[in-house]
Design a protein around this motif. Structure first.
Motif, PDB file in Angstrom:
ATOM      1  N   LEU A 146       0.720  -1.030   0.019  1.00 24.07           N
ATOM      2  CA  LEU A 146      -0.047   0.075   0.021  1.00 24.07           C
ATOM      3  C   LEU A 146       0.894   1.270  -0.052  1.00 24.07           C
ATOM      4  CD1 LEU A 146      -2.480  -1.147   2.520  1.00 24.07           C
ATOM      5  CD2 LEU A 146      -2.704  -1.461   0.217  1.00 24.07           C
ATOM      6  N   PRO A 147       0.336   2.288  -0.402  1.00 23.93           N
ATOM      7  CA  PRO A 147       1.262   3.618  -0.639  1.00 23.93           C
ATOM      8  C   PRO A 147       1.586   4.111   0.855  1.00 23.93           C
ATOM      9  CG  PRO A 147      -0.577   3.675  -2.229  1.00 23.93           C
ATOM     10  CD  PRO A 147      -0.730   2.571  -1.410  1.00 23.93           C
ATOM     11  N   SER A 148       0.748   4.080   1.778  1.00 19.37           N
ATOM     12  CA  SER A 148       1.107   4.470   3.221  1.00 19.37           C
ATOM     13  C   SER A 148       0.055   3.600   3.931  1.00 19.37           C
ATOM     14  CB  SER A 148       0.634   5.917   3.045  1.00 19.37           C
ATOM     15  OG  SER A 148      -0.660   6.208   2.873  1.00 19.37           O
ATOM     16  N   CYS A 149       0.318   3.823   5.204  1.00 14.73           N
ATOM     17  CA  CYS A 149      -0.688   3.139   6.237  1.00 14.73           C
ATOM     18  C   CYS A 149      -2.118   3.512   5.855  1.00 14.73           C
ATOM     19  CB  CYS A 149      -0.136   3.288   7.637  1.00 14.73           C
ATOM     20  SG  CYS A 149      -0.961   2.274   8.838  1.00 14.73           S
ATOM     21  N   PRO A 150      -2.725   2.721   5.774  1.00 16.08           N
ATOM     22  CA  PRO A 150      -4.385   3.119   5.253  1.00 16.08           C
ATOM     23  C   PRO A 150      -5.121   3.769   6.621  1.00 16.08           C
ATOM     24  CG  PRO A 150      -4.429   0.621   5.574  1.00 16.08           C
ATOM     25  CD  PRO A 150      -2.840   1.138   5.813  1.00 16.08           C
ATOM     26  N   LEU A 151      -5.741   4.643   6.143  1.00 17.44           N
ATOM     27  CA  LEU A 151      -6.683   5.323   7.485  1.00 17.44           C
ATOM     28  C   LEU A 151      -8.254   4.522   7.427  1.00 17.44           C
ATOM     29  CD1 LEU A 151      -6.405   9.043   6.005  1.00 17.44           C
ATOM     30  CD2 LEU A 151      -5.224   7.925   8.103  1.00 17.44           C
ATOM     31  N   VAL A 152      -8.559   4.028   6.475  1.00 16.23           N
ATOM     32  CA  VAL A 152      -9.930   3.023   6.416  1.00 16.23           C
ATOM     33  C   VAL A 152      -9.803   1.774   5.714  1.00 16.23           C
ATOM     34  CG1 VAL A 152     -12.325   3.256   5.539  1.00 16.23           C
ATOM     35  CG2 VAL A 152     -11.149   5.388   6.234  1.00 16.23           C
ATOM     36  N   ALA A 153     -10.419   0.688   6.419  1.00 12.46           N
ATOM     37  CA  ALA A 153     -10.542  -0.530   5.475  1.00 12.46           C
ATOM     38  C   ALA A 153     -11.797  -0.985   5.598  1.00 12.46           C
ATOM     39  CB  ALA A 153      -9.321  -1.473   6.264  1.00 12.46           C
ATOM     40  N   GLU A 154     -12.402  -1.024   4.361  1.00 13.62           N
ATOM     41  CA  GLU A 154     -13.944  -1.584   4.205  1.00 13.62           C
ATOM     42  C   GLU A 154     -14.037  -2.819   3.522  1.00 13.62           C
ATOM     43  OE1 GLU A 154     -15.369   2.956   3.916  1.00 13.62           O
ATOM     44  OE2 GLU A 154     -14.794   1.973   2.304  1.00 13.62           O
ATOM     45  N   HIS A 155     -14.731  -3.613   3.538  1.00 17.09           N
ATOM     46  CA  HIS A 155     -15.046  -4.567   2.771  1.00 17.09           C
ATOM     47  C   HIS A 155     -16.597  -4.799   2.349  1.00 17.09           C
ATOM     48  CE1 HIS A 155     -17.074  -7.576   5.457  1.00 17.09           C
ATOM     49  NE2 HIS A 155     -16.482  -6.857   6.453  1.00 17.09           N
ATOM     50  N   SER A 156     -16.573  -5.596   1.107  1.00 14.85           N
ATOM     51  CA  SER A 156     -17.703  -5.951   0.401  1.00 14.85           C
ATOM     52  C   SER A 156     -17.680  -7.206   0.088  1.00 14.85           C
ATOM     53  CB  SER A 156     -18.168  -5.040  -0.782  1.00 14.85           C
ATOM     54  OG  SER A 156     -19.328  -5.355  -1.288  1.00 14.85           O
ATOM     55  N   GLY A 157     -18.301  -8.070   0.595  1.00 17.32           N
ATOM     56  CA  GLY A 157     -18.030  -9.590   0.288  1.00 17.32           C
ATOM     57  C   GLY A 157     -16.349 -10.105   0.729  1.00 17.32           C
ATOM     58  N   ALA A 158     -15.956 -10.451  -0.411  1.00 14.94           N
ATOM     59  CA  ALA A 158     -14.502 -11.038  -0.127  1.00 14.94           C
ATOM     60  C   ALA A 158     -13.484  -9.967  -0.586  1.00 14.94           C
ATOM     61  CB  ALA A 158     -14.361 -12.475  -0.857  1.00 14.94           C
ATOM     62  N   THR A 159     -13.895  -8.720  -0.883  1.00 11.95           N
ATOM     63  CA  THR A 159     -13.090  -7.730  -1.298  1.00 11.95           C
ATOM     64  C   THR A 159     -12.878  -6.749  -0.427  1.00 11.95           C
ATOM     65  OG1 THR A 159     -13.657  -8.411  -3.733  1.00 11.95           O
ATOM     66  CG2 THR A 159     -12.581  -6.004  -3.059  1.00 11.95           C
ATOM     67  N   TRP A 160     -11.767  -6.322  -0.089  1.00 14.18           N
ATOM     68  CA  TRP A 160     -11.435  -5.240   0.812  1.00 14.18           C
ATOM     69  C   TRP A 160     -10.864  -4.007   0.190  1.00 14.18           C
ATOM     70  CZ3 TRP A 160     -11.974  -4.944   6.163  1.00 14.18           C
ATOM     71  CH2 TRP A 160     -12.439  -6.054   6.870  1.00 14.18           C
ATOM     72  N   THR A 161     -11.356  -2.731   0.420  1.00 14.74           N
ATOM     73  CA  THR A 161     -10.873  -1.726  -0.009  1.00 14.74           C
ATOM     74  C   THR A 161     -10.115  -0.875   1.098  1.00 14.74           C
ATOM     75  OG1 THR A 161     -12.678  -1.604  -1.547  1.00 14.74           O
ATOM     76  CG2 THR A 161     -11.374   0.702  -1.335  1.00 14.74           C
ATOM     77  N   PHE A 162      -8.983  -0.406   0.769  1.00 15.85           N
ATOM     78  CA  PHE A 162      -8.063   0.332   1.690  1.00 15.85           C
ATOM     79  C   PHE A 162      -7.843   1.855   1.172  1.00 15.85           C
ATOM     80  CE2 PHE A 162      -6.587  -4.100   2.233  1.00 15.85           C
ATOM     81  CZ  PHE A 162      -6.729  -4.144   3.450  1.00 15.85           C
ATOM     82  N   LYS A 163      -8.157   2.659   1.983  1.00 18.25           N
ATOM     83  CA  LYS A 163      -8.168   4.067   1.549  1.00 18.25           C
ATOM     84  C   LYS A 163      -7.168   4.984   2.561  1.00 18.25           C
ATOM     85  CE  LYS A 163     -12.780   4.194  -0.208  1.00 18.25           C
ATOM     86  NZ  LYS A 163     -14.339   4.824   0.182  1.00 18.25           N
ATOM     87  N   GLY A 164      -6.395   5.650   2.051  1.00 14.58           N
ATOM     88  CA  GLY A 164      -5.460   6.676   2.827  1.00 14.58           C
ATOM     89  C   GLY A 164      -5.147   7.711   1.904  1.00 14.58           C
ATOM     90  N   ARG A 165      -3.932   8.409   2.430  1.00 17.64           N
ATOM     91  CA  ARG A 165      -3.404   9.846   1.803  1.00 17.64           C
ATOM     92  C   ARG A 165      -1.957   9.793   2.025  1.00 17.64           C
ATOM     93  NH1 ARG A 165      -7.129  12.549   4.818  1.00 17.64           N
ATOM     94  NH2 ARG A 165      -5.793  12.772   6.398  1.00 17.64           N
ATOM     95  N   GLY A 166      -1.315  10.231   0.804  1.00 18.31           N
ATOM     96  CA  GLY A 166       0.115  10.192   0.650  1.00 18.31           C
ATOM     97  C   GLY A 166       0.869   9.026   0.255  1.00 18.31           C
ATOM     98  N   ALA A 167       2.089   9.004   0.667  1.00 15.28           N
ATOM     99  CA  ALA A 167       2.850   8.011   0.130  1.00 15.28           C
ATOM    100  C   ALA A 167       4.187   8.024   1.148  1.00 15.28           C
ATOM    101  CB  ALA A 167       3.481   8.028  -1.218  1.00 15.28           C
ATOM    102  N   GLY A 168       4.222   6.762   1.916  1.00 14.61           N
ATOM    103  CA  GLY A 168       5.378   6.394   2.650  1.00 14.61           C
ATOM    104  C   GLY A 168       4.902   6.436   4.029  1.00 14.61           C
ATOM    105  N   HIS A 169       5.826   6.443   5.139  1.00 17.22           N
ATOM    106  CA  HIS A 169       5.662   6.279   6.561  1.00 17.22           C
ATOM    107  C   HIS A 169       5.221   7.549   7.208  1.00 17.22           C
ATOM    108  CE1 HIS A 169       9.593   8.005   6.886  1.00 17.22           C
ATOM    109  NE2 HIS A 169       9.840   7.159   6.270  1.00 17.22           N
ATOM    110  N   GLY A 170       5.409   8.640   6.384  1.00 19.56           N
ATOM    111  CA  GLY A 170       5.012  10.069   7.128  1.00 19.56           C
ATOM    112  C   GLY A 170       5.788  10.572   8.178  1.00 19.56           C
ATOM    113  N   PHE A 171       6.968  10.216   8.448  1.00 21.66           N
ATOM    114  CA  PHE A 171       8.062  10.717   9.413  1.00 21.66           C
ATOM    115  C   PHE A 171       8.886  11.571   8.879  1.00 21.66           C
ATOM    116  CE2 PHE A 171       6.218   7.202  11.366  1.00 21.66           C
ATOM    117  CZ  PHE A 171       5.527   7.687  12.735  1.00 21.66           C
ATOM    118  N   GLY A 172       9.548  12.494   9.176  1.00 20.19           N
ATOM    119  CA  GLY A 172      10.671  13.105   8.601  1.00 20.19           C
ATOM    120  C   GLY A 172      10.285  14.137   7.575  1.00 20.19           C
ATOM    121  N   ILE A 173      11.401  14.214   6.609  1.00 18.38           N
ATOM    122  CA  ILE A 173      10.716  14.911   5.445  1.00 18.38           C
ATOM    123  C   ILE A 173       9.756  14.365   4.733  1.00 18.38           C
ATOM    124  CG2 ILE A 173      11.945  16.051   3.100  1.00 18.38           C
ATOM    125  CD1 ILE A 173      14.244  16.742   4.529  1.00 18.38           C
ATOM    126  N   ASP A 174       8.632  15.374   4.381  1.00 19.05           N
ATOM    127  CA  ASP A 174       7.729  15.275   3.448  1.00 19.05           C
ATOM    128  C   ASP A 174       8.327  15.724   2.081  1.00 19.05           C
ATOM    129  OD1 ASP A 174       5.556  15.665   1.621  1.00 19.05           O
ATOM    130  OD2 ASP A 174       4.321  15.593   3.249  1.00 19.05           O
TER     131      ASP A 174
END
Length: 202
Positions: A146-174
């Protein structure tokens, strides 16, 4: 990490990498060689394939900072950086893909992020009465690509949708934000000072 960055952005990043290389043996690796994972954040051999133009660009930056060093008093002698940014993303994964990537023994019931602790809790079992496993955010997102740690994880049946913002771990220099600062005319010392106020270039 950020090959298309502006000149001042890449100078700032190069100084951070140089700082980390100089401090690599101060408890971070205990004599082991530096790696090119997110944990180490040092450029790996694959960057040799970036092309002649990029190579020349990097060489000019390396020459410009050759006599410069970041100095200052830090508790952790290692500076983090990530692509960062605020762009929203969404990734779908099947329950089977998640189970294999995380090494789960049962079906996934729920996935919840703990913002305060920087973890993701996965609850298994069809009714949520199964085993619970807790993953560090960085490990969770790396295992699932995943691009970054997801803010949301939702599922419909056997499919999960992860949603987030930005890329990377989010520490130090953006680096995305740093590049906007460079576009506004800020220099590499000014960029670095905004992220690491206790450091200076000498």
């Amino acid at each position: 990490e950020f090959p298309d960055g502006r000149h001042e952005t890449l100078k700032a990043l190069a100084l951070v990498v140089k700082f980390n290389l100089q401090n690599a043996k101060r408890g971070r690796h205990l004599g082991r060689p530096i790696c090119d994972t997110t944990h180490c954040q040092v450029f790996g051999p694959r960057n040799k394939d970036a092309g002649v133009a990029f190579g020349e660009k990097y060489s000019r930056i390396a020459q410009e900072i050759s006599g410069q060093h970041l100095v200052g008093d830090l508790k952790e002698p290692w500076l983090m950086f990530a692509i960062g940014g605020e762009r929203d993303w969404s990734v779908e994964s099947s329950e089977g893909e998640i189970g294999r990537a995380l090494g789960l023994s049962q079906a996934v019931y729920s996935i919840q992020r703990n913002l305060n602790q920087g973890t993701v809790q996965v609850t298994m079992g069809r009714e949520g009465k199964g085993v619970r496993r807790v993953f560090q955010c960085e490990k969770f997102r790396n295992l699932l690509h995943l691009p970054s740690c997801p803010l949301v994880a939702e599922h419909s049946g056997a499919t999960w949708t992860f949603k987030g913002r930005g890329a990377g771990h989010g520490f130090g220099i953006d680096l995305t934000r740093a590049d906007r600062m460079a576009a506004e005319g800020l220099s590499s010392p000014q960029i670095l000072k905004s992220f690491f106020p206790s450091l200076e270039i000498r």
